[in-house]
Design a protein around this motif. Structure first.
Motif, PDB file in Angstrom:
ATOM      1  N   VAL A 100       0.907  -1.122  -0.100  1.00 30.57           N
ATOM      2  CA  VAL A 100      -0.237   0.126  -0.231  1.00 30.57           C
ATOM      3  C   VAL A 100       0.641   1.323  -0.350  1.00 30.57           C
ATOM      4  CG1 VAL A 100      -2.091   1.399   1.816  1.00 30.57           C
ATOM      5  CG2 VAL A 100      -1.452  -0.897   1.178  1.00 30.57           C
ATOM      6  N   ARG A 101       0.255   2.264  -0.771  1.00 35.80           N
ATOM      7  CA  ARG A 101       1.942   3.267  -1.222  1.00 35.80           C
ATOM      8  C   ARG A 101       0.700   4.721  -0.360  1.00 35.80           C
ATOM      9  NH1 ARG A 101       0.073   6.409  -6.670  1.00 35.80           N
ATOM     10  NH2 ARG A 101      -2.101   7.495  -6.180  1.00 35.80           N
ATOM     11  N   GLU A 102      -0.186   3.923   0.856  1.00 35.94           N
ATOM     12  CA  GLU A 102      -0.533   5.380   1.994  1.00 35.94           C
ATOM     13  C   GLU A 102      -0.275   5.373   3.282  1.00 35.94           C
ATOM     14  OE1 GLU A 102      -3.129   5.645  -2.077  1.00 35.94           O
ATOM     15  OE2 GLU A 102      -2.724   2.864  -0.234  1.00 35.94           O
ATOM     16  N   PRO A 103       0.581   5.852   3.647  1.00 35.56           N
ATOM     17  CA  PRO A 103       0.985   5.688   5.244  1.00 35.56           C
ATOM     18  C   PRO A 103      -0.488   5.114   6.230  1.00 35.56           C
ATOM     19  CG  PRO A 103       0.145   8.192   4.595  1.00 35.56           C
ATOM     20  CD  PRO A 103      -0.079   7.608   3.649  1.00 35.56           C
ATOM     21  N   ARG A 104      -1.303   5.040   5.187  1.00 36.64           N
ATOM     22  CA  ARG A 104      -3.195   4.155   6.650  1.00 36.64           C
ATOM     23  C   ARG A 104      -3.228   3.025   6.140  1.00 36.64           C
ATOM     24  NH1 ARG A 104      -4.847   9.439   7.730  1.00 36.64           N
ATOM     25  NH2 ARG A 104      -6.709   8.161   6.916  1.00 36.64           N
ATOM     26  N   LEU A 105      -4.204   2.318   6.121  1.00 36.96           N
ATOM     27  CA  LEU A 105      -4.825   1.538   5.792  1.00 36.96           C
ATOM     28  C   LEU A 105      -5.472   1.835   5.337  1.00 36.96           C
ATOM     29  CD1 LEU A 105      -4.017  -1.722   4.375  1.00 36.96           C
ATOM     30  CD2 LEU A 105      -4.816  -2.302   6.291  1.00 36.96           C
ATOM     31  N   ASP A 106      -6.284   2.888   6.356  1.00 40.04           N
ATOM     32  CA  ASP A 106      -8.315   2.960   5.812  1.00 40.04           C
ATOM     33  C   ASP A 106      -8.144   3.941   4.779  1.00 40.04           C
ATOM     34  OD1 ASP A 106      -7.157   4.351   8.015  1.00 40.04           O
ATOM     35  OD2 ASP A 106      -8.880   4.474   9.430  1.00 40.04           O
ATOM     36  N   GLU A 107      -6.916   5.409   4.672  1.00 37.39           N
ATOM     37  CA  GLU A 107      -6.896   6.592   4.322  1.00 37.39           C
ATOM     38  C   GLU A 107      -8.075   6.094   3.004  1.00 37.39           C
ATOM     39  OE1 GLU A 107      -4.206   9.388   2.009  1.00 37.39           O
ATOM     40  OE2 GLU A 107      -2.856   8.456   3.921  1.00 37.39           O
ATOM     41  N   GLN A 108      -8.009   5.136   2.133  1.00 38.04           N
ATOM     42  CA  GLN A 108      -8.259   4.488   0.730  1.00 38.04           C
ATOM     43  C   GLN A 108      -9.892   4.006   1.069  1.00 38.04           C
ATOM     44  OE1 GLN A 108      -8.514   7.098  -2.118  1.00 38.04           O
ATOM     45  NE2 GLN A 108      -7.024   8.042  -1.323  1.00 38.04           N
ATOM     46  N   MET A 109      -9.787   2.965   1.718  1.00 43.66           N
ATOM     47  CA  MET A 109     -10.353   1.246   2.286  1.00 43.66           C
ATOM     48  C   MET A 109     -11.128   1.737   3.294  1.00 43.66           C
ATOM     49  SD  MET A 109      -8.813  -2.626   3.026  1.00 43.66           S
ATOM     50  CE  MET A 109      -7.344  -2.341   2.024  1.00 43.66           C
ATOM     51  N   SER A 110     -12.064   1.279   2.730  1.00 42.25           N
ATOM     52  CA  SER A 110     -13.327   1.591   4.171  1.00 42.25           C
ATOM     53  C   SER A 110     -13.200   0.682   5.277  1.00 42.25           C
ATOM     54  CB  SER A 110     -14.519   0.337   3.644  1.00 42.25           C
ATOM     55  OG  SER A 110     -15.339   1.062   2.586  1.00 42.25           O
ATOM     56  N   ARG A 111     -13.321   0.963   6.470  1.00 43.65           N
ATOM     57  CA  ARG A 111     -12.729   1.129   7.751  1.00 43.65           C
ATOM     58  C   ARG A 111     -12.643  -0.434   8.122  1.00 43.65           C
ATOM     59  NH1 ARG A 111      -8.481   2.779  11.056  1.00 43.65           N
ATOM     60  NH2 ARG A 111      -8.121   0.486  10.960  1.00 43.65           N
ATOM     61  N   TYR A 112     -13.800  -0.744   8.128  1.00 47.84           N
ATOM     62  CA  TYR A 112     -14.353  -2.536   8.106  1.00 47.84           C
ATOM     63  C   TYR A 112     -13.569  -3.207   7.876  1.00 47.84           C
ATOM     64  CZ  TYR A 112     -16.577  -3.554   3.666  1.00 47.84           C
ATOM     65  OH  TYR A 112     -16.631  -4.593   2.555  1.00 47.84           O
ATOM     66  N   LEU A 113     -13.281  -2.697   6.551  1.00 46.75           N
ATOM     67  CA  LEU A 113     -12.114  -3.910   6.063  1.00 46.75           C
ATOM     68  C   LEU A 113     -10.896  -3.803   6.467  1.00 46.75           C
ATOM     69  CD1 LEU A 113     -11.860  -5.916   3.471  1.00 46.75           C
ATOM     70  CD2 LEU A 113     -12.537  -4.611   1.974  1.00 46.75           C
ATOM     71  N   ALA A 114     -10.408  -2.470   6.432  1.00 51.43           N
ATOM     72  CA  ALA A 114      -8.787  -2.255   7.211  1.00 51.43           C
ATOM     73  C   ALA A 114      -8.645  -3.010   8.494  1.00 51.43           C
ATOM     74  CB  ALA A 114      -8.800  -0.890   6.812  1.00 51.43           C
ATOM     75  N   ASP A 115      -9.814  -2.772   9.178  1.00 51.15           N
ATOM     76  CA  ASP A 115      -9.560  -3.133  10.772  1.00 51.15           C
ATOM     77  C   ASP A 115      -9.232  -5.359  10.343  1.00 51.15           C
ATOM     78  OD1 ASP A 115      -9.784  -1.386  11.496  1.00 51.15           O
ATOM     79  OD2 ASP A 115     -12.188  -1.368  12.778  1.00 51.15           O
TER      80      ASP A 115
END
Length: 571
Positions: free
Chosen positions: A418-433
């Motif tokens: 993932v190039r973003e610094p946080r997993l939930d930056e572009q991804m839905s929170r439920y999926l990132a969790d």
């Protein structure tokens, strides 16, 4: 209407029947329910009872499913490759079970042969009567549809159906498998690299490895067939180029296009759908959609597309695959859509719902591995390819996240880059969790792919770089999954259709501002209308659209309402 004349197979039928398991196949996930006596009595008014004999073929592979059968007594077997040396029993059914597959509802040809094992009696109902009865009794219709959808999913997951024989490292084999998977055509892949039966099968057929890939179906052998040949074999071309003018032609069968097809056909418009590859668009490449309204347990993109396509066909929309549109021309108040194969389809109005084309990863040696080890979807076909392999998934959106979760059940190890610094930056929170809690998935944040390693077209590793520290790491990978967005499919449109700076189609007031004064028909463009009167855009291809399945479906439905307004002014 009388049931068709019984037929019998040829190659080793008695040996096959003698080795049929004594027990029925269990009701797998609800795909093989047993009808109640009261239901059977109700259905008897639609057809006729008739006796069966051992070895009688009720449903023949490769022929349209025109009869809906209910087993009243005796047993029947569903057979893969019936009459061929490698025929095998896939299912066994007894009294109370109804037979067939989705072809009963769609008119598509059968993928398996159903043959009588123990003599008995069946209830035979013409498919058109069954469809009318199902519409009048929604509960029964839902039961049949659900069972047929589950049967299709089971067949896809188990890898049974017609056979594609070739190398997993062949681009031709890859194209056939992807077309079959995305159109949810049950098939079995026989891999020349790993399947010990492949060489024997080719010897029996008199085919050399240089002639592969080959397709085996209904005692037919196709050597290195084109996608168009495969589509024609399974009756996927419903709309032929002809002089007749459709009220509405929809280009693209993703969520927006399929919604437009359902609403257009159900509201009385003569509706045609042209799709280059398969129904579902980018959504069909997703293993599970969990945030779509009305499906709390989630639904696979492929099944959602299949349900929508069935719904469109139910109302009379005609869909043709593959049908790549390469040009649009205004002609005498109508629109002519030119196809890549030289054909042409005419329409009084057009909805462009071509979505986006997957974006390639800009790294060296990509072309070397793309036809063999790089994928842009995560469906059961990719899962079968990746069993036990180390896999790298690239992307920070929901598609990449769903792919990582799905592949974790099949691959040896999964790395999510993932190039973003946080997993939930572009991804839905439920999926990132969910991903963070899954020990089978290793997440690499603020990281990008820099290099692909391998030999002879076979990927061995992916080199990634931490953009925060500059540190590089070598990740083992036999397969690379890429989900980094896409570019709009608008290159086929004429210059008279205005686009924004990103290549997306301008509609509504933005189209009005871009429209040249001499092109106006005296009115401003409607909300989803382009700079060409009567040409609308819906879904991801439209400038300013929200890239979600639900919004695409809404735009497809809305576009049809606007089509009616346009047609009312031109009649």
């Amino acid at each position: 209407m009388m049931a068709p004349t019984a037929r019998t197979g040829s190659h080793g039928v008695e040996e096959l029947l003698a080795n049929v398991p004594p027990d029925e196949t269990p009701d797998l996930s609800g795909g093989y329910p047993r009808l109640e006596e009261s239901r059977i009595r109700s259905l008897e008014t639609l057809g006729e009872r008739r006796p069966t004999s051992r070895g009688e073929v009720l449903i023949a592979e490769g022929e349209p499913e025109t009869i809906f059968y209910v087993v009243l007594s005796g047993r029947v077997a569903v057979v893969e490759a019936f009459g061929c040396p490698d025929q095998r029993v896939a299912r066994v059914h007894g009294s109370g079970r109804f037979l067939g597959e989705l072809g009963v509802l769609t008119g598509q040809v059968a993928f398996f042969t159903t043959v009588v094992v123990d003599p008995g009696e069946v209830l035979a109902i013409p498919a058109d009567r069954l469809r009318a009865y199902a519409e009048a009794d929604p509960a029964f219709g839902d039961e049949v549809l659900r069972a047929y959808l589950i049967r299709r999913s089971l067949a896809l997951g188990e890898g049974i159906g017609f056979r594609i024989v070739g190398s997993r490292y062949s681009a031709g084999t890859r194209n056939l498998r992807e077309f079959a998977a995305r159109n949810r055509l049950p098939h079995r892949f026989v891999d020349l690299e790993t399947d010990p039966s492949a060489e024997r099968l080719l010897r029996e057929l008199g085919v050399g490895p240089e002639d592969t890939p080959v397709v085996l179906y209904q005692n037919r052998l196709l050597r290195n067939p084109s996608i168009a040949e495969l589509a024609a074999m399974f009756s996927l071309r419903e709309l032929d180029a002809k002089e007749e003018v459709c009220d509405l032609v929809i280009v693209g069968a993703g969520p927006a296009g399929l919604a437009a097809a359902v609403y257009g056909a159900s509201e009385g418009l003569d509706t045609g759908v042209l799709e280059a590859v398969a129904a579902g668009g980018q959504a069909a490449r997703t293993s599970r959609i969990e945030n779509y309204l009305g499906f709390p347990a989630g639904i696979s993109g492929g099944e959602l597309a299949e349900r929508a396509a069935l719904q469109a066909e139910k109302f009379g929309a005609r869909r043709t695959v593959p049908a790549e549109v390469v040009g649009l021309e205004q002609r005498d108040g109508e629109y002519a859509l030119r196809l890549a194969d030289g054909g042409e389809v005419l329409g009084r109005s057009v909805i462009v719902a071509t979505g986006v084309r997957v974006r390639r990863l800009p790294v060296p040696r990509m072309e070397e591995f793309e036809d063999t080890c790089v994928y842009y979807a995560a469906t059961p076909i990719e899962a079968q390819q990746c069993v036990g392999d180390p896999v790298v998934v690239v992307g920070g959106g929901n598609s990449a996240g769903q792919a990582a979760v799905f592949l974790a059940d099949h691959a040896g190890e999964v790395h999510l880059v993932v190039r973003e610094p946080r997993l939930d930056e572009q991804m839905s929170r439920y999926l990132a969790d969910r991903i963070i809690r899954d020990p089978r998935i290793q997440v690499h944040l603020h990281t990008e792919v820099r290099e692909l390693q391998g030999e002879n077209g076979r990927l061995g590793a992916v080199v990634v770089e931490d953009t925060a520290t500059g540190e590089r790491q070598r990740l083992p990978a036999r397969d690379l999954m890429v989900f980094i967005g896409g570019d709009p499919c608008t290159s086929w449109l004429p210059e008279s259709v205005a686009l924004d700076s990103g290549g997306y189609i301008l509609t509504g007031s933005a189209a009005g501002r871009a429209r040249a004064a001499e092109e106006t028909d005296g009115r401003d463009p409607l909300f989803l209308e382009t700079t060409l009167p009567g040409v609308f855009a819906a879904g991801d291809v439209r400038s300013g659209s929200i890239k979600r399945v639900a919004s695409s479906v809404g735009e497809g439905a809305m576009a049809v309402r606007l089509v009616h307004e346009h047609l009312a002014t031109t009649q």
